[in-house]
Design an enzyme around this catalytic site. Sequence first.
Site, PDB file in Angstrom:
ATOM      1  N   LYS A  36      -3.362  -1.796  15.818  1.00 43.62           N
ATOM      2  CA  LYS A  36      -2.772  -0.993  16.902  1.00 43.62           C
ATOM      3  C   LYS A  36      -3.776  -0.696  17.988  1.00 43.62           C
ATOM      4  O   LYS A  36      -4.955  -0.542  17.695  1.00 43.62           O
ATOM      5  CB  LYS A  36      -2.442   0.379  16.354  1.00 43.62           C
ATOM      6  CG  LYS A  36      -1.154   0.543  15.785  1.00 43.62           C
ATOM      7  CD  LYS A  36      -0.817   2.027  15.762  1.00 43.62           C
ATOM      8  CE  LYS A  36       0.434   2.166  14.954  1.00 43.62           C
ATOM      9  NZ  LYS A  36       0.163   1.791  13.569  1.00 43.62           N
ATOM     10  N   GLU A  91       0.828  -1.220   0.000  1.00 46.13           N
ATOM     11  CA  GLU A  91       0.000   0.000   0.000  1.00 46.13           C
ATOM     12  C   GLU A  91       0.858   1.264   0.000  1.00 46.13           C
ATOM     13  O   GLU A  91       2.067   1.215   0.277  1.00 46.13           O
ATOM     14  CB  GLU A  91      -0.933   0.016   1.215  1.00 46.13           C
ATOM     15  CG  GLU A  91      -0.214   0.107   2.547  1.00 46.13           C
ATOM     16  CD  GLU A  91      -1.079   0.717   3.647  1.00 46.13           C
ATOM     17  OE1 GLU A  91      -1.536   1.873   3.483  1.00 46.13           O
ATOM     18  OE2 GLU A  91      -1.274   0.059   4.691  1.00 46.13           O
TER      19      GLU A  91
END
Length: 304
Positions: A159, A25
């Site tokens: 995260k 990405e």
Amino acid sequence: MNEYLEFSKEVQEAIKNELPIVALESTIISHGMPYPQNIEMAERCEDIVRENGAVPATIAIMNGKIKIGLSKEDLKTLATAKNVAKVSRRDFAAVIAEGEIGATTVASTMICAEMAGIKFFVTGGIGGVHRGFEETMDVSADLEELCKTNVNVICAGAKSILDIPRTLEYLETKGVPVIGYKTDQLPAFFTRESGLKLAIRKDSLNEIAQLINAKDALELSGGTVIANPISEDDQLDKDYIDSIINEAIESANEEGISGKEMTPFLLSKIVDKTNGKSLEANISLVFNNADIGSKLAVELSKLF
Ligand code: PSU
Ligand code: MN
């Protein structure tokens, strides 16, 4: 559809020769890390994929086209230009139509990879359900994309800027297989463990390739998450990083940050507050994912 796709020479050759291809990405480059670490990370990721016998295809939107495989100049532009849009599914058509430069998120990289026939995609961490989502309704489009787009995403979990338990619940509800690679737990990006048990654990890449093969043969829609924990040596102390993340979220709330700005804001605050320690950990886990993701792509290609 194809008139929008523009393949690099390297990726064209790979398609012709039926070599395994790994998508990468570009939001992580333009909005996830500072310069020059972002471009060093991007170039090294591509090399890791090549060293393992696969072909890297970093994806971005440029000049009204979806570029599958980028030149060195393209990478430099994404790493340095100030006018790069962060493109998720919502933004995709507008950025193409306007001919803007767009960095693709997990969601939009999956869209492009599927269009290009690429089965594997390596990143750092996926987006998810944000903390306090009851108020804001902030749920990353990455999760919806995982529900419907058939690309296998290798990452280090999510995260703890996110609500990790709810992120995992969301994936369960929508039927996305989350596979722990050599772990029983969903990794929490900077740390190997989140305390959340996964339904599927695999200890070899061959077993993961078999699972993907079965899913495809059954024509089950949607992607998979292959959760690959950060190495023991590079993980951060849980209490330390959690307290920094809490401070970063407080700053975001004080400054009224919301929507697509939220994730980049938190990432850069965390880099500042850790004096770059989080950046080192982030880069290390991305390399680890590039290594495992490309080996997995090679493993799947051996099944045919
Ligand atoms: N998590 C990271 N680094 C990142 C991102 C997420 O650790 O760079 C990026 C990815 O591109 C991901 C996007 O798809 O942020 C999610 O943004 P949002 O939460 O706005 O959907
Ligand atoms: Mn969001």
